[in-house]
Scaffold this active site. Structure first.
Site, PDB file in Angstrom:
ATOM      1  N   ARG A   1     -11.802  -3.816   9.912  1.00 18.84           N
ATOM      2  CA  ARG A   1     -13.034  -4.088  10.662  1.00 18.84           C
ATOM      3  C   ARG A   1     -12.768  -5.180  11.699  1.00 18.84           C
ATOM      4  O   ARG A   1     -13.217  -5.102  12.843  1.00 18.84           O
ATOM      5  CB  ARG A   1     -14.147  -4.532   9.708  1.00 18.84           C
ATOM      6  CG  ARG A   1     -14.725  -3.380   8.929  1.00 18.84           C
ATOM      7  CD  ARG A   1     -15.570  -3.849   7.779  1.00 18.84           C
ATOM      8  NE  ARG A   1     -14.717  -4.287   6.680  1.00 18.84           N
ATOM      9  CZ  ARG A   1     -15.089  -4.330   5.411  1.00 18.84           C
ATOM     10  NH1 ARG A   1     -16.316  -3.991   5.077  1.00 18.84           N
ATOM     11  NH2 ARG A   1     -14.264  -4.719   4.476  1.00 18.84           N
TER      12      ARG A   1
ATOM     13  N   LYS B   1     -10.457  -6.218 -12.942  1.00 16.47           N
ATOM     14  CA  LYS B   1     -11.622  -5.433 -12.516  1.00 16.47           C
ATOM     15  C   LYS B   1     -12.002  -4.518 -13.665  1.00 16.47           C
ATOM     16  O   LYS B   1     -11.116  -4.014 -14.364  1.00 16.47           O
ATOM     17  CB  LYS B   1     -11.282  -4.578 -11.295  1.00 16.47           C
ATOM     18  CG  LYS B   1     -11.161  -5.362 -10.027  1.00 16.47           C
ATOM     19  CD  LYS B   1     -11.071  -4.407  -8.835  1.00 16.47           C
ATOM     20  CE  LYS B   1      -9.914  -4.809  -7.960  1.00 16.47           C
ATOM     21  NZ  LYS B   1      -9.404  -3.834  -7.066  1.00 16.47           N
TER      22      LYS B   1
ATOM     23  N   ASN C   1      -8.614  -2.770 -15.006  1.00 12.62           N
ATOM     24  CA  ASN C   1      -7.535  -2.836 -14.012  1.00 12.62           C
ATOM     25  C   ASN C   1      -7.134  -4.302 -13.882  1.00 12.62           C
ATOM     26  O   ASN C   1      -7.801  -5.086 -13.227  1.00 12.62           O
ATOM     27  CB  ASN C   1      -8.070  -2.286 -12.682  1.00 12.62           C
ATOM     28  CG  ASN C   1      -7.013  -2.295 -11.603  1.00 12.62           C
ATOM     29  OD1 ASN C   1      -5.910  -2.801 -11.790  1.00 12.62           O
ATOM     30  ND2 ASN C   1      -7.356  -1.732 -10.460  1.00 12.62           N
TER      31      ASN C   1
ATOM     32  N   GLY D   1     -10.566   2.667   1.476  1.00 16.83           N
ATOM     33  CA  GLY D   1     -11.389   1.865   2.395  1.00 16.83           C
ATOM     34  C   GLY D   1     -11.330   2.293   3.847  1.00 16.83           C
ATOM     35  O   GLY D   1     -12.361   2.513   4.487  1.00 16.83           O
ATOM     36  N   ILE D   2     -10.126   2.447   4.376  1.00 17.95           N
ATOM     37  CA  ILE D   2      -9.987   2.818   5.791  1.00 17.95           C
ATOM     38  C   ILE D   2     -10.198   4.329   5.970  1.00 17.95           C
ATOM     39  O   ILE D   2     -10.920   4.765   6.869  1.00 17.95           O
ATOM     40  CB  ILE D   2      -8.589   2.405   6.305  1.00 17.95           C
ATOM     41  CG1 ILE D   2      -8.413   0.893   6.180  1.00 17.95           C
ATOM     42  CG2 ILE D   2      -8.367   2.859   7.740  1.00 17.95           C
ATOM     43  CD1 ILE D   2      -6.957   0.438   6.139  1.00 17.95           C
ATOM     44  N   GLY D   3      -9.588   5.115   5.108  1.00 22.01           N
ATOM     45  CA  GLY D   3      -9.716   6.572   5.198  1.00 22.01           C
ATOM     46  C   GLY D   3     -11.160   7.031   5.130  1.00 22.01           C
ATOM     47  O   GLY D   3     -11.565   7.977   5.817  1.00 22.01           O
TER      48      GLY D   3
ATOM     49  N   GLU E   1     -10.939   5.920  -8.519  1.00 20.32           N
ATOM     50  CA  GLU E   1      -9.845   5.794  -9.477  1.00 20.32           C
ATOM     51  C   GLU E   1     -10.357   5.485 -10.880  1.00 20.32           C
ATOM     52  O   GLU E   1      -9.806   5.954 -11.867  1.00 20.32           O
ATOM     53  CB  GLU E   1      -8.867   4.702  -9.006  1.00 20.32           C
ATOM     54  CG  GLU E   1      -8.062   5.162  -7.808  1.00 20.32           C
ATOM     55  CD  GLU E   1      -7.265   4.055  -7.146  1.00 20.32           C
ATOM     56  OE1 GLU E   1      -7.872   3.276  -6.389  1.00 20.32           O
ATOM     57  OE2 GLU E   1      -6.054   3.968  -7.378  1.00 20.32           O
TER      58      GLU E   1
ATOM     59  N   ARG F   1      -5.494   0.897 -16.160  1.00 21.53           N
ATOM     60  CA  ARG F   1      -4.634   1.270 -15.032  1.00 21.53           C
ATOM     61  C   ARG F   1      -3.304   0.535 -15.216  1.00 21.53           C
ATOM     62  O   ARG F   1      -3.279  -0.691 -15.369  1.00 21.53           O
ATOM     63  CB  ARG F   1      -5.273   0.841 -13.721  1.00 21.53           C
ATOM     64  CG  ARG F   1      -4.370   1.106 -12.568  1.00 21.53           C
ATOM     65  CD  ARG F   1      -4.844   0.439 -11.325  1.00 21.53           C
ATOM     66  NE  ARG F   1      -3.911   0.720 -10.244  1.00 21.53           N
ATOM     67  CZ  ARG F   1      -3.768  -0.054  -9.199  1.00 21.53           C
ATOM     68  NH1 ARG F   1      -4.466  -1.147  -9.073  1.00 21.53           N
ATOM     69  NH2 ARG F   1      -2.903   0.257  -8.263  1.00 21.53           N
TER      70      ARG F   1
HETATM   71  P1  AMP Z   1      -9.272  -0.794   0.163  1.00 17.78           P
HETATM   72  O1  AMP Z   1      -7.960  -1.478  -0.105  1.00 17.78           O
HETATM   73  O2  AMP Z   1      -9.264   0.650  -0.185  1.00 17.78           O
HETATM   74  O3  AMP Z   1     -10.436  -1.547  -0.411  1.00 17.78           O
HETATM   75  O4  AMP Z   1      -9.472  -0.839   1.763  1.00 17.78           O
HETATM   76  C1  AMP Z   1      -9.611  -2.034   2.487  1.00 17.78           C
HETATM   77  C2  AMP Z   1      -9.759  -1.707   3.966  1.00 17.78           C
HETATM   78  O5  AMP Z   1     -10.828  -0.765   4.130  1.00 17.78           O
HETATM   79  C3  AMP Z   1     -10.071  -2.885   4.865  1.00 17.78           C
HETATM   80  O6  AMP Z   1      -9.158  -2.908   5.948  1.00 17.78           O
HETATM   81  C4  AMP Z   1     -11.469  -2.619   5.392  1.00 17.78           C
HETATM   82  O7  AMP Z   1     -11.557  -2.884   6.755  1.00 17.78           O
HETATM   83  C5  AMP Z   1     -11.693  -1.165   5.170  1.00 17.78           C
HETATM   84  N1  AMP Z   1     -13.093  -0.951   4.716  1.00 17.78           N
HETATM   85  C6  AMP Z   1     -13.527  -1.014   3.449  1.00 17.78           C
HETATM   86  N2  AMP Z   1     -14.861  -0.787   3.387  1.00 17.78           N
HETATM   87  C7  AMP Z   1     -15.282  -0.594   4.651  1.00 17.78           C
HETATM   88  C8  AMP Z   1     -16.535  -0.313   5.259  1.00 17.78           C
HETATM   89  N3  AMP Z   1     -17.642  -0.191   4.526  1.00 17.78           N
HETATM   90  N4  AMP Z   1     -16.577  -0.182   6.586  1.00 17.78           N
HETATM   91  C9  AMP Z   1     -15.458  -0.294   7.337  1.00 17.78           C
HETATM   92  N5  AMP Z   1     -14.236  -0.539   6.817  1.00 17.78           N
HETATM   93  C10 AMP Z   1     -14.132  -0.696   5.497  1.00 17.78           C
END
Ligand code: AMP
Length: 395
Positions: free
Chosen positions: A284, A14, A7, A330-332, A383, A90
């Site tokens: 967070r 990555k 990616n 991450g958030i979901g 992914e 990707r």
């Molecule tokens: P992503 O782009 O999918 O990596 O998502 C990033 C977002 O997911 C950030 O706003 C983080 O706060 C949230 N996030 C990712 N890992 C965690 C975790 N282990 N605990 C809480 N929030 C997380």
């Protein structure tokens, strides 16, 4: 088969090495600061993670270091490069040319290049990664997996913008949608969790990460999605504005004297929850800020969750109902507060959240009550695994 998944971003790369027979992760890592100075972080499963500063003038150098890291006698995952059977890439934008993954040929490279102006930051970097792999691993097949491909099934009423039609025919301005690999992977898994054939399901996938998009998946096909011509559209994101009134751009230009490029940077990099909260893009930090009484962090979280809720309502309407809602990324996957807020007061739609189950972070789980008509799940996305599966299917 061993599949290397790559990616490539404009200054990062990555990678994951996956055994496609067992779907086991053999190694993973990240090259950062390509063309600046260069840093490699590598982990072979079962061995210690390490980081090394290495000169990376370009992506060729980065790919060389990745291959060295993978084959290192002590810390590597394989003994020889010949063990890599295929590489899956990707690719962000396939325009209307790619509705499926493809084996990379000269013609495919030319067609991806034609999509460069639709994703000027991403596609050129993806192509550099492909060329570097072709050069350093001659004879190993490369497969392109497009973020946009899954959404090519959208009907025209969902992808056409209300601007003069010539802009679609002449410049291909339309909704494309992104995160397709994730939406496809998660919707398939959600259908399995429902115990139904995917052809018989209506699923809303909420991919909520730093970039967020929501997709209506009817019968296994994307029928609408929140991102548009670019990944700036839809719900508000970490630093991206999401949907705004397009007249704001001229209004802001007149008020601030900024030009289109500067405003574009503001909408992509300084907006979203970052812009609302005054500097927090990580959810967070927003949660912590809110707990400490920072009202703009509370506002940012409210606006985000409200946007998700509105699209869920819209997509249930678009599909004539919904069987399941899946939260991913991450958030979901990790933010019970946002999930709960987005799903609150939706009992009228048959959605009831189980507060205890909704405490889950990072694992697959049903978070709706047993009697909730619409099932709600947390489904971790993967992914890279999806790209590896596509790659194996094609080679
Ligand atoms: P992503 O782009 O999918 O990596 O998502 C990033 C977002 O997911 C950030 O706003 C983080 O706060 C949230 N996030 C990712 N890992 C965690 C975790 N282990 N605990 C809480 N929030 C997380």
């Amino acid at each position: 088969m061993k599949v290397l998944v790559i990616n490539c971003g404009s200054s990062s790369l990555k990678y994951q090495l996956i055994d496609s027979d067992t779907e086991e992760l053999l190694a993973k890592g990240l090259c950062e600061r390509i063309a600046v100075d260069g840093r490699l972080t590598h982990t072979t499963t079962g061995k210690e993670k390490y980081t090394k500063d290495l000169p990376m003038p370009d992506h060729n150098a980065a790919v060389s270091y990745v291959l060295e890291a993978l084959t290192d006698k002590e810390t590597g995952a394989i003994t020889d490069l010949s063990e890599i059977d295929a590489v899956g890439h990707r690719i962000v934008h396939g325009g209307e040319k790619f509705a499926k993954s493809v084996v990379i040929t000269d013609e495919v490279i030319a067609a991806i290049e034609e999509c460069n102006d639709l994703a000027p930051l991403h596609n050129p970097a993806n192509l550099i990664g492909i060329r570097a792999c072709q050069k350093l691993m001659p004879g190993v097949p490369n497969v392109g997996v497009f973020d946009t491909a899954f959404h090519q099934t959208m009907p025209d009423k969902a992808y056409i913008y209300g601007i003069p039609y010539e802009y679609y025919t002449d410049y291909k301005i339309r909704r494309y949608g992104f995160h397709g690999t994730s939406h496809s992977f998660v919707s398939k898994r959600t259908a399995e969790l429902l115990g139904k054939n995917i052809e018989d399901t209506k699923i809303i996938v909420c991919h909520l990460g730093n970039g967020s998009s929501i997709t209506a998946v009817k019968g296994g096909k994307s029928v609408d999605t929140t991102m548009g011509l670019t990944p700036l559209a839809g719900v508000i994101m970490g630093t991206r504005s999401g949907d705004i009134d397009p007249a704001i751009i001229e209004f802001l230009a007149n008020k601030t004297g900024k030009n289109i490029e500067e405003i574009n940077t503001i909408l992509n990099k300084k907006s979203g929850v970052y812009g609302l909260s005054g500097g927090f893009s990580d959810f967070r930090d927003l949660g912590k800020g809110m707990e400490e009484g920072n009202d703009r962090c509370r506002l940012a979280l409210d606006v985000f969750a409200y946007g998700v809720k509105k699209y869920i309502g819209a997509y249930a309407a678009a599909m004539g109902g919904v069987d399941a809602i899946a939260f991913t990324a991450g958030i979901g996957e990790n933010n019970p507060y946002v999930r709960n807020l987005a799903m609150s007061d939706m009992e009228y739609m048959g959605i009831t959240i189980d507060q205890e189950a909704n405490k889950v972070m990072g694992d697959e789980k049903q978070i709706s009550t047993p009697d909730s008509k619409v099932k709600v799940f947390v489904v971790p996305t993967n992914e890279e695994l999806a790209i590896a599966r596509e790659t194996v299917a094609l080679v």
